[in-house]
Each structure stands twice: as C-alpha cells, then as structure tokens.
Design a protein around this motif. Structure first.
Motif, PDB file in Angstrom:
ATOM      1  N   CYS B  79       0.870  -1.178   0.000  1.00 35.06           N
ATOM      2  CA  CYS B  79       0.000   0.000   0.000  1.00 35.06           C
ATOM      3  C   CYS B  79       0.905   1.225   0.000  1.00 35.06           C
ATOM      4  O   CYS B  79       1.609   1.484   0.980  1.00 35.06           O
ATOM      5  CB  CYS B  79      -0.914   0.007   1.219  1.00 35.06           C
ATOM      6  SG  CYS B  79      -1.852   1.542   1.314  1.00 35.06           S
ATOM      7  N   CYS B  80       0.906   1.941  -1.094  1.00 32.60           N
ATOM      8  CA  CYS B  80       1.724   3.153  -1.185  1.00 32.60           C
ATOM      9  C   CYS B  80       0.854   4.347  -0.792  1.00 32.60           C
ATOM     10  O   CYS B  80      -0.192   4.572  -1.425  1.00 32.60           O
ATOM     11  CB  CYS B  80       2.205   3.372  -2.609  1.00 32.60           C
ATOM     12  SG  CYS B  80       2.922   1.929  -3.397  1.00 32.60           S
ATOM     13  N   GLU B  81       1.299   5.072   0.187  1.00 33.95           N
ATOM     14  CA  GLU B  81       0.550   6.285   0.542  1.00 33.95           C
ATOM     15  C   GLU B  81       0.554   7.249  -0.639  1.00 33.95           C
ATOM     16  O   GLU B  81      -0.409   7.953  -0.890  1.00 33.95           O
ATOM     17  CB  GLU B  81       1.167   6.948   1.777  1.00 33.95           C
ATOM     18  CG  GLU B  81       0.310   8.091   2.299  1.00 33.95           C
ATOM     19  CD  GLU B  81       0.824   8.689   3.583  1.00 33.95           C
ATOM     20  OE1 GLU B  81       1.983   8.404   3.960  1.00 33.95           O
ATOM     21  OE2 GLU B  81       0.079   9.450   4.217  1.00 33.95           O
ATOM     22  N   LYS B  82       1.673   7.200  -1.352  1.00 31.55           N
ATOM     23  CA  LYS B  82       1.745   7.959  -2.604  1.00 31.55           C
ATOM     24  C   LYS B  82       2.649   7.182  -3.554  1.00 31.55           C
ATOM     25  O   LYS B  82       3.673   6.645  -3.138  1.00 31.55           O
ATOM     26  CB  LYS B  82       2.313   9.349  -2.351  1.00 31.55           C
ATOM     27  CG  LYS B  82       2.127  10.302  -3.516  1.00 31.55           C
ATOM     28  CD  LYS B  82       2.650  11.670  -3.188  1.00 31.55           C
ATOM     29  CE  LYS B  82       2.454  12.618  -4.360  1.00 31.55           C
ATOM     30  NZ  LYS B  82       3.107  13.900  -4.126  1.00 31.55           N
ATOM     31  N   THR B  83       2.243   7.103  -4.798  1.00 31.35           N
ATOM     32  CA  THR B  83       3.086   6.406  -5.766  1.00 31.35           C
ATOM     33  C   THR B  83       4.019   7.414  -6.441  1.00 31.35           C
ATOM     34  O   THR B  83       3.828   8.625  -6.319  1.00 31.35           O
ATOM     35  CB  THR B  83       2.237   5.715  -6.857  1.00 31.35           C
ATOM     36  OG1 THR B  83       1.541   6.725  -7.582  1.00 31.35           O
ATOM     37  CG2 THR B  83       1.248   4.741  -6.265  1.00 31.35           C
ATOM     38  N   TYR B  88      -2.358   8.984  -4.801  1.00 28.88           N
ATOM     39  CA  TYR B  88      -2.446   8.650  -3.373  1.00 28.88           C
ATOM     40  C   TYR B  88      -3.136   7.309  -3.182  1.00 28.88           C
ATOM     41  O   TYR B  88      -4.084   6.974  -3.894  1.00 28.88           O
ATOM     42  CB  TYR B  88      -3.225   9.726  -2.619  1.00 28.88           C
ATOM     43  CG  TYR B  88      -2.464  11.015  -2.453  1.00 28.88           C
ATOM     44  CD1 TYR B  88      -1.523  11.162  -1.446  1.00 28.88           C
ATOM     45  CD2 TYR B  88      -2.680  12.087  -3.307  1.00 28.88           C
ATOM     46  CE1 TYR B  88      -0.811  12.346  -1.289  1.00 28.88           C
ATOM     47  CE2 TYR B  88      -1.974  13.269  -3.164  1.00 28.88           C
ATOM     48  CZ  TYR B  88      -1.037  13.393  -2.156  1.00 28.88           C
ATOM     49  OH  TYR B  88      -0.337  14.560  -2.018  1.00 28.88           O
ATOM     50  N   CYS B  89      -2.629   6.577  -2.189  1.00 26.63           N
ATOM     51  CA  CYS B  89      -3.255   5.355  -1.695  1.00 26.63           C
ATOM     52  C   CYS B  89      -3.601   4.340  -2.796  1.00 26.63           C
ATOM     53  O   CYS B  89      -4.770   4.131  -3.128  1.00 26.63           O
ATOM     54  CB  CYS B  89      -4.485   5.709  -0.875  1.00 26.63           C
ATOM     55  SG  CYS B  89      -4.012   6.564   0.631  1.00 26.63           S
ATOM     56  N   GLN B  90      -2.573   3.735  -3.331  1.00 26.91           N
ATOM     57  CA  GLN B  90      -2.744   2.715  -4.364  1.00 26.91           C
ATOM     58  C   GLN B  90      -1.990   1.463  -3.932  1.00 26.91           C
ATOM     59  O   GLN B  90      -0.908   1.554  -3.343  1.00 26.91           O
ATOM     60  CB  GLN B  90      -2.170   3.197  -5.704  1.00 26.91           C
ATOM     61  CG  GLN B  90      -2.698   4.526  -6.188  1.00 26.91           C
ATOM     62  CD  GLN B  90      -4.160   4.480  -6.623  1.00 26.91           C
ATOM     63  OE1 GLN B  90      -4.607   3.505  -7.223  1.00 26.91           O
ATOM     64  NE2 GLN B  90      -4.914   5.529  -6.292  1.00 26.91           N
ATOM     65  N   SER B 109       4.219   6.777   3.730  1.00 27.19           N
ATOM     66  CA  SER B 109       4.207   5.416   4.276  1.00 27.19           C
ATOM     67  C   SER B 109       4.090   4.359   3.180  1.00 27.19           C
ATOM     68  O   SER B 109       3.457   4.594   2.139  1.00 27.19           O
ATOM     69  CB  SER B 109       3.039   5.259   5.236  1.00 27.19           C
ATOM     70  OG  SER B 109       3.128   6.237   6.237  1.00 27.19           O
ATOM     71  N   VAL B 110       4.667   3.212   3.475  1.00 23.20           N
ATOM     72  CA  VAL B 110       4.581   2.046   2.597  1.00 23.20           C
ATOM     73  C   VAL B 110       4.454   0.828   3.493  1.00 23.20           C
ATOM     74  O   VAL B 110       5.198   0.708   4.465  1.00 23.20           O
ATOM     75  CB  VAL B 110       5.865   1.889   1.736  1.00 23.20           C
ATOM     76  CG1 VAL B 110       5.776   0.639   0.871  1.00 23.20           C
ATOM     77  CG2 VAL B 110       6.115   3.100   0.876  1.00 23.20           C
ATOM     78  N   SER B 111       3.533  -0.067   3.204  1.00 21.78           N
ATOM     79  CA  SER B 111       3.466  -1.305   3.993  1.00 21.78           C
ATOM     80  C   SER B 111       2.953  -2.443   3.124  1.00 21.78           C
ATOM     81  O   SER B 111       2.139  -2.223   2.216  1.00 21.78           O
ATOM     82  CB  SER B 111       2.595  -1.114   5.231  1.00 21.78           C
ATOM     83  OG  SER B 111       1.368  -0.575   4.878  1.00 21.78           O
ATOM     84  N   PRO B 112       3.425  -3.656   3.419  1.00 18.51           N
ATOM     85  CA  PRO B 112       3.074  -4.802   2.560  1.00 18.51           C
ATOM     86  C   PRO B 112       1.665  -5.332   2.841  1.00 18.51           C
ATOM     87  O   PRO B 112       1.479  -6.479   3.241  1.00 18.51           O
ATOM     88  CB  PRO B 112       4.145  -5.836   2.916  1.00 18.51           C
ATOM     89  CG  PRO B 112       4.524  -5.499   4.310  1.00 18.51           C
ATOM     90  CD  PRO B 112       4.332  -4.034   4.499  1.00 18.51           C
ATOM     91  N   THR B 113       0.715  -4.515   2.674  1.00 14.19           N
ATOM     92  CA  THR B 113      -0.678  -4.901   2.913  1.00 14.19           C
ATOM     93  C   THR B 113      -1.583  -4.093   1.998  1.00 14.19           C
ATOM     94  O   THR B 113      -1.123  -3.202   1.282  1.00 14.19           O
ATOM     95  CB  THR B 113      -1.036  -4.667   4.399  1.00 14.19           C
ATOM     96  OG1 THR B 113      -2.366  -5.105   4.621  1.00 14.19           O
ATOM     97  CG2 THR B 113      -0.948  -3.200   4.782  1.00 14.19           C
TER      98      THR B 113
END
Lengths: 263, 677
Positions: B79-83, B88-90, B109-113
């Motif tokens: 989940c990229c807060e920004k690519t 946003y949020c992709q 933020s970036v997280s594997p979910t």
C-alpha cells in the motif's frame, strides 16, 4: 415685477440661478451613482490612467489566458503528475484507482482551490511584467514610479476570475504624489461553474462510478458534458461552456473493467 | 454429406490404400481474429493413437484467471501512501511507492498490505471550509495537501456536510450550510438555509413558491422599483435606497403597474432570465416583466385594458400566449417550454422576432447520425455496424444524446465491455445507457437456463446442432474417450447439450499481448476418430465418427466467433477476414485454406439466427467460390439446407451478424487425394 426693473438685480438673480445649477451638478456628481461613474470619464487624470493601463494590460494578456486554458484542460493543474495522455494533453486524474472493480480514491479533493493556486502561479510573472510596462510608460511622461512587492490572489467566482493584485505603487511628479495599493482585474470566465459540476461528477464517480452526463446537462443547460472511456478503464471528462466555449477536462479511473477474458 | 465429409471420404480411401488402421484426431483450434491479417485458418491433421491436447485444462485455468484482477501484481503488493506517479493510496509493487519526505518531514508510508487495512490510507471526507464543499473517498494526506479538513466518514456523513435547502431568490440549491452562505454571498443574496427540508424536490418547490412582486423604493429622489422576492425587498439588498421607510412590496405586481407610479416604463425590448424558459419583456428599470407577446406591446396599445393589465400584474406561463406549446422560433410569442424542447435564446437574423432580440430556440435534434429526429433530453444507441448485437472486431457501442439542440456522442466502454441499451418511455421518449456487458462467466455455464439468466449475465445458449441423423443424440450416445472441448464435451446429465457464449462477444486486445490469442483457445476442442482397417483393404470408422461431420466444424466456428474477436469475422469497417480458426485432421499436416462465405438469413426460416440453429445455411459469394470446391454448385454453394430447415425450430435469435463459412476445399488434403487418384 419691480425687482426685474433693475438690471443689476436681474444679473444678481441670474448669478444666483447659475450658482444653484452648478451646486446641483456638483451634488449630482458627488452623491449619485451615475455621477460618480461619469466623473473619471469627464476628468481623466493620471490616477485612472495608470490603473486603467495596468488593468487593460492584464485583461488583454494572451499568455495569462493561455495558461488558464492549459490549466483547465489538465484538470486544474499546470504540471500534472498522475495523468492520462489524451490527444497530447496531460489530463490529470482527479479520482483514481489502479485496480479493477474498485471505486476511485479522490486525488485532488479541492479542485477550485487547486485551480486558483495554479492560475496564480502561472500568471504572477505576466502580471508583474504588465506593471513593469505601465511603469515605463508613466516614467516616459516625466514621472518617477516606485514599485513595492507584489502579492497576487486569484479567485474563481461565478462568471469571473478575479486577479486581486496588491502592488504598492507611488508616482512622484514635482511636488505631487499619487499612491496605489490594490488593483482588481476581473476576467469573464465560466470556470467556476464547470469546476462545481466537476466536483459533483467526482463525488458520484467515487461512490457509484460512471455519472450520467445527460443528468448534468439537464441541470446545467449551459454546460456541455462529454466523456470518453479509454481502453485502460479510465474516463476522460470534457466540460465545456456552450456560449464561451471554455473547456475543463479531467480524468477518472473508477470501477474499471478489464478487457477480454484476462485482460 | 458435402464438403468435409467428402474430404474425409477421400482421405479414407487414401488410408485404405495404405492398408492400416488409423486413429484420426480432428481438432478445431480457434484463433484470434485481428482482422488485419489472415491469421486464422482451418486445418486437418491426423495423428496415430494419441492426439489429444489438454484443452480442458487450458479452458479452466484461463477462466479462473479471468476472475482475478488483471493488474494484480504477481509480486507482493504494497500500500503506497503515494506512488511515484503522484497517486495517493494505491496498491502497487514496492518499487512504485514514493518514499520521499512529506512537507512535515516524515516519509510517505509504505506497507506490505492492502490500503484498506492501513490507517494512513483510510478514506474519509475532505471538507472545503471556504466553499462548503465535501469530497468523498479522500485519503487524509490528499486532503491535507490541499488545506482541507479531513474527517473519517468516506461518504461525508458529517454535520458540516449535512444537506439542506438553500433558497436563493427564486431559485434553490440542496447544499450544506456553508455552501449556502457562499452561494448567497456570490449572488448578493441573504442566506436562507432550511435544514428541515429533507430532499431536493421539496427544496425546488419551496423556491418556486416564493412570493414575487414589485419592490418599490426611493432612489435619487425618484420612486423606482425592482422586481424581486419578498425576502429580497429590503434596504440592504437594494441599491441606493434614499428613504428606508419608503420600501414597499407589492406581491404579484409588475414594476410597470400604473398604480405604483414608478419611473419604470414598459419597453418593446425582451430578455432571457436565468433559470426560466421564456422570453420576457423588459421595463426601463431593467426588470423583467411578463412573457413576450407581440400583441401586448404597450406603446402600440395604450388604451387597451388587456394590455394595461398585462403590464400590471404577473401572469403565469399558463396564462400567457400559446401555452403548452414549445413556440419554437415564434415571432410573436416567447412562451418557451424546456420540456417541450425550447428555451430562450438569441435570435438569428433569419428568424428574428417582431420585437426584441430573443426567441424560443429549438432544443431538439434534427437529422441525427441515424437520420432520425430526437427531442431534447432523449438518448439513443448507435452501433458501428448498425446492428444492436454487432460484435465485429474493433466495433463499439455508442450512446447518442440530444442536449440543447446538440447531438452528443458518448462512446460506451471499449472492447464491448459495455453495451448500449435503449428503451422508450412516455410516448416514445427514447432513453439509452451504456451498461456493463456481463459476459465473463458465460463459458462456465453448463445449463441453458443458467446461461440465459439475464439478471446474472448477458449470455446466449447455442444448442448442439442437430443434423439429419440427430447429431446431438449421436454425440451424447456415442461420446467416448479422446473427446475434449466445450462443445464436444456434452455428456448427457452433466450439462445441457450446447454451449453458453456471450450474447455480444467482447473485444480482445490482440496487439502487443499474446494472451489474447490464448483466449481464443478457450473453445478449442479435440476429437479422436478411430478407423478399423479391414483385411481386404479399406477402412471403417468405428469411434467418434460424428466428429467428421461438417456440422461440427461449423458449430465450433460459430462458437469461436461468439467468444470474442476470434474466428472468421468482419471488422468494424465491414472488412471480412476469413481466418480466425483452424481444424486439423492430421498431426503436423497443415490444412488447406477454406473458402468462407457469409451467413444468409434468407436460407433460414427464422430470420436472424445463430449458426447453431442453421448449421448448414451458408452460401458462398461468387468471388469466394473455389473451383475445387466439393459439394459446390455453381456460384452459390449451399450446405445442409435440409438440416437448416430442420433446425429452424431451435433458432436462437441472438441477432448476431454471423459470418459463417463454407468449406469448399482443403487444398492440401485435396492435393493428396489428387495425387492418390
């Protein structure tokens, strides 16, 4: 009538009548709205000259108009980052999801603010140039012009884009000094209405996907709404004002469906 | 039997000469039809004993893969807060996430979910306190970036976004309070927000029910007047009011009413009013009066009581000239009606009214793309090939709209993922819309009833065609090992005899992506035909002989064209490509080119019909007739006419423009036969 037998008396009467007429004229111009409007036209001075030159320069500036056109065609951004290329135009996604079958996520929620800020950025230099040009003209007439720091605020309102220029200007000629501070330039534009319709379309797209363009055209007869669905599931919306032919474009990717059995 | 059967017979003769027992595998391979090149052929090849391809596996694996999102990355999704592209949020691969610092200093933020499970990508409502606008489904960071106020309600169910009725003079808007204040300030009106009004319709009705009339006041030592609502007839809303106590409101009176004794005088000039349909007279104070009616010109009829009354009191639309009519381009009457197709607009030189510059403009659309006339607000479907069920390669459906006299084209989604649906309401008022083409699970349907359940899917059932010898029964009775494929696999009990295909075949993105070719393979089928060699020469078909039937080939080709841009088809310009499939009878042997013809509905009893119902009803055009054709008779070769007639009762009126084929010859096989002969 005894009084009129005397010539001097007659003259006095005429003078009094003349004074009353003059007084009435002064009152008319000082108090009535029509009079106030007509004063500058009757007595043109430097005061209105600088102002009108500056306002005219901004009003006629094609670069500013072109910037507004560009921003309008790119979803309200001067340099879009997340966009789809449509006919060589970078149309910004205002609501976007990169996956299929899902509603879009709002990317630029406050389009109006964003467009105002972008137009401000795009026109500040041109407005500054206008003042420089006017300054040269005024200085050529033997005046000394000093300019302060310019502040620009752009407001998109119904039927107009207002450029509020806070620009302290002092003109000195001999003993006389004239000061200016705020200039307001109104450029006719239907961008406000188009942006408002766009916000409504975006909310619909984010909740349900695919807004009905006919409904919007029925509610807002002066706005033409077109759209084109691209093969990646994106939709490019074109809003245009039927009379002024202004266009506002933006892209959306919401509830996209893949092509074919596996895309 | 003609065509294929003849060929097979000849092949059999050849095999007989060779004096051995063979198993022939007839396989139909469906290919992509890009309609740019002749990439689809029909071949026959034979194999000895084993010739089966695992088509079924391919079918099911492809169908299963079709149910999953296409762009789901094969690697772990973050989940990229920004690519990096600025979105946003992709959910995207990690390398596409922007990890640069935000304005606050911390990184995005970036997280594997999935973004649905993160707090930083929680969707909420972004509120613009300046404009009073609420935007849904907005991530916090996107809102903050634009100085909006974020709250955690994705549908904006918050107090500041609570809608109410904003009365703006004679108009109204169903908006939140702050928006109402903004609108009132923009239009120079007093804020009148009614939060007790619960819906938009009541709000509009409320605005229309407002009292309007002449607001008389003193300005610059004169008695002047403004035509407005009662609420707006106040000192702070009027320009240059001399004496506040002089303000009087006269409901339903016009400013030109003689008894009001104002400076406002009737004029011949007319005007359009925002939010109203008609052309209105103007007075010398700039106010609108009643609807333009050339018979009510004050100057021409000073003594007329009717005219004086017309310039005294407000007349409703129904009381005005030629009521109930659109009065399009009328020179005498400005009683326009939006719903009937007219509204106030600037007159052209060619149709200028007797007085003023405005006229009831025609909003209807004439001589549209399909040659018909439509009313304002109507919408209708338009197809590339002129037919509702056209699924030619590259073809698309369109929705046309008549709006304000303009014909606006809205293309439905490409690849026929959307189709246009049209209906009529109220005496033929046409309404159309692009709807999702739900074809995705057609091929997995085993029952005709499930297939044609239009609530769930947009599919059509092609029954197994019956030949003169009851082809369907043969299949189910004699089916045995070595038979695979959707159409062939019609074991009685497991499924109905036939195949479920999209009603309107979807398009395939056949360029730059080999996956599209694989998709055409979904209906590829195999059948092993076994021959028994006799001691004294010759051979006899002993197993799956029905596969040799020409009907089978035609069936398969029809199915093939129905699942997408596969098989022999025309493109959206009408250019026909005879490729798109191949039938192999011999392993490794490249089959000869087939001559293709077009389906001739006149040969069926049911008009438009699917190939399934009319398996033999194909004709060749003169140009397509191959001189080597077997079963041909002159320029028009008809196959299985009797079968077509027999099957007419099963007609599936899919309306598809079926581009059928005719098997005239197999050059290579024929060549072999010629050699043996």
């Amino acid at each position: 009538m005894k009084i009129f037998r005397n010539k001097r008396g007659q003259i006095t009467i005429f003078i009094i009548v003349a004074l009353v007429i003059v007084a009435l004229i002064v009152v008319f111009f000082a108090l009535s709205k029509t009079g106030i409007i007509k004063i500058p036209a009757i007595f043109p001075g430097q005061d209105t000259d600088l102002k009108s030159q500056f306002i005219k320069c901004v009003e006629d500036n094609k670069n500013i108009d072109n910037s507004v056109k560009l921003i309008s065609s790119q979803g309200g951004s001067l340099n879009p980052s997340n966009y789809i290329l449509y006919d060589s135009v970078k149309v910004e996604y205002l609501c976007y999801i990169n996956e299929y079958y899902k509603p879009c996520v709002m990317q630029k929620p406050l389009i109006l603010n964003n467009a105002e800020s972008e137009i401000r950025k795009a026109s500040i230099e041109e407005i500054s140039k206008c003042m420089e040009t006017v300054k040269k003209n005024i200085e050529a007439q033997g005046n000394v012009v000093s300019l302060g720091k310019m502040e620009l605020n752009v407001s998109i309102i119904p039927e107009n884009i207002i450029y509020s220029v806070k620009y302290p200007v002092t003109i000195q000629k001999n003993e006389n000094q004239q000061k200016y501070d705020i200039f307001e330039i109104r450029k006719p534009s239907e961008l406000y209405q188009m942006i408002m319709v766009s916000t409504s379309i975006l909310n619909y797209e984010a909740r349900y996907g695919e807004a009905d363009i006919l409904t919007y055209m029925t509610y807002y007869p002066t706005i033409r709404v077109n759209r084109e669905k691209m093969d990646d599931g994106s939709t490019v919306y074109f809003l245009s004002e039927r009379n002024t032919k202004e266009v506002f474009m933006f892209a959306v990717r919401s509830y996209a469906w893949p092509a074919g059995y596996s895309g | 039997m003609h065509g294929l059967q003849d060929t097979v017979d000849k092949m059999n003769e050849k095999i007989k000469k060779e004096g051995k027992e063979n198993n022939d595998s007839i396989s139909m391979k469906n290919k992509l039809n890009s309609n740019n090149k002749d990439n689809c052929n029909l071949f026959f090849s034979s194999i000895i004993i084993f010739g089966t391809i695992l088509v079924a596996l391919l079918v099911f694996s492809t169908i299963i893969s079709a149910q999953t999102p296409v762009n789901t990355p094969s690697e772990v999704s973050y989940c990229c807060e920004k690519t990096l592209s600025g979105a946003y949020c992709q959910n995207a691969p990690k390398e596409q996430c922007d990890t640069s610092p935000k304005s606050t200093g911390e990184s995005y933020s970036v997280s594997p979910t999935s973004c649905d499970s993160t707090s930083y990508c929680q969707e909420g409502c972004c509120y613009d306190s300046k404009e009073g606008i609420c935007m849904e489904n907005t991530p916090k960071e996107a809102c903050k970036k634009q100085n909006g106020a974020w709250s955690d309600s994705p549908t904006c169910n918050t107090p500041q976004c609570q809608l109410g009725c904003c009365v703006l003079g004679e108009q109204a808007a169903y908006v939140p309070l702050v928006r109402c204040k903004k609108l009132a300030s923009l239009y120079g009106l007093q804020t009148d927000f009614r939060k007790d009004i619960q819906n938009e319709l009541s709000c509009i009705n409320l605005a229309q029910a407002q009292d309007t009339g002449a607001c008389v006041y003193e300005s610059e030592f004169e008695s002047t007047c403004k035509f407005t609502t009662r609420g707006e007839c106040q000192g702070d809303k009027l320009d240059a009011v001399g004496n506040l106590s002089s303000i009087r409101f006269y409901k339903d009176y016009l400013c030109t009413a003689p008894e009001l004794n104002t400076i406002c005088q009737p004029l011949k000039e007319t005007t359009c009013i925002a939010g109203k349909d008609g052309v209105y007279f103007k007075d010398s104070c700039g106010n609108a009066a009643n609807i333009y009616d050339s018979a009510m010109i004050y100057e021409n009829n000073r003594g007329s009581a009717e005219v004086i009354d017309y310039w005294t009191k407000v007349k409703k639309k129904e009381e005005s000239c030629n009521s109930g009519n659109a009065n399009i381009n009328s020179k005498n009457c400005g009683n326009c009606d939006y719903l009937s197709g007219s509204t106030c607009g600037t007159a052209q030189k060619s149709n200028s009214p007797l007085y003023g510059n405005y006229i009831c403009q025609d909003l209807n659309c004439h001589d549209t793309a399909n040659g018909k006339d439509y009313k304002n607000g109507e919408s209708w479907c338009y197809y590339d090939n002129g037919k509702e069920t056209s699924d030619n390669v590259g073809s698309r459906h369109y929705r046309h709209i008549c709006s304000m006299g303009e014909e606006i084209v809205e293309p439905c989604e490409d690849f026929r993922n959307e189709v246009c649906t049209e209906t009529t309401i109220n005496n033929g008022f046409s309404q159309a819309g692009c709807t999702v083409n739900k074809w995705q699970d057609c091929l997995t349907q085993k029952r005709s009833k499930d297939c044609t359940n239009s609530d769930l899917r947009d599919c059509t059932w092609i029954p197994v065609a019956k030949d003169v010898q009851d082809f369907g029964k043969q299949v189910t009775d004699k089916i045995s090992g070595g038979v695979q494929g959707l159409l062939f696999n019609v074991q009685e009990g497991e499924r109905d005899q036939g195949v479920c295909v999209p009603e309107i075949a979807p398009g395939l993105k056949f360029w730059g992506d080999s996956a599209a070719t694989t998709q055409c393979d979904l209906v590829s089928s195999n059948c092993i035909v076994t021959y028994e060699k006799s001691l004294i020469g010759g051979k006899k078909c002993v197993k799956n002989c029905w596969c040799e039937s020409q009907t089978v080939a035609l069936q398969l080709i029809n199915v093939c064209t129905k699942i997408g841009d596969c098989g022999p088809k025309s493109n959206y310009l009408g250019v026909f490509s005879k490729g798109g499939y191949e039938v192999t009878v011999k392993k490794g042997a490249s089959g000869p080119e087939l001559q293709l013809g077009k389906f001739d509905p006149s040969l069926t009893s049911g008009g438009q019909a699917s190939t399934a119902a009319n398996p033999g009803a194909y004709v060749t055009t003169p140009a397509q007739t191959n001189p080597q054709a077997f079963g041909g008779s002159g320029n028009q070769t008809v196959f299985g006419g009797s079968a077509a007639a027999q099957a007419a009762g099963n007609t599936q009126t899919t309306g598809n423009v079926i581009q059928g084929l005719i098997v005239n010859t197999y050059n290579k096989v024929a060549g072999n036969i010629n050699k043996t002969n």
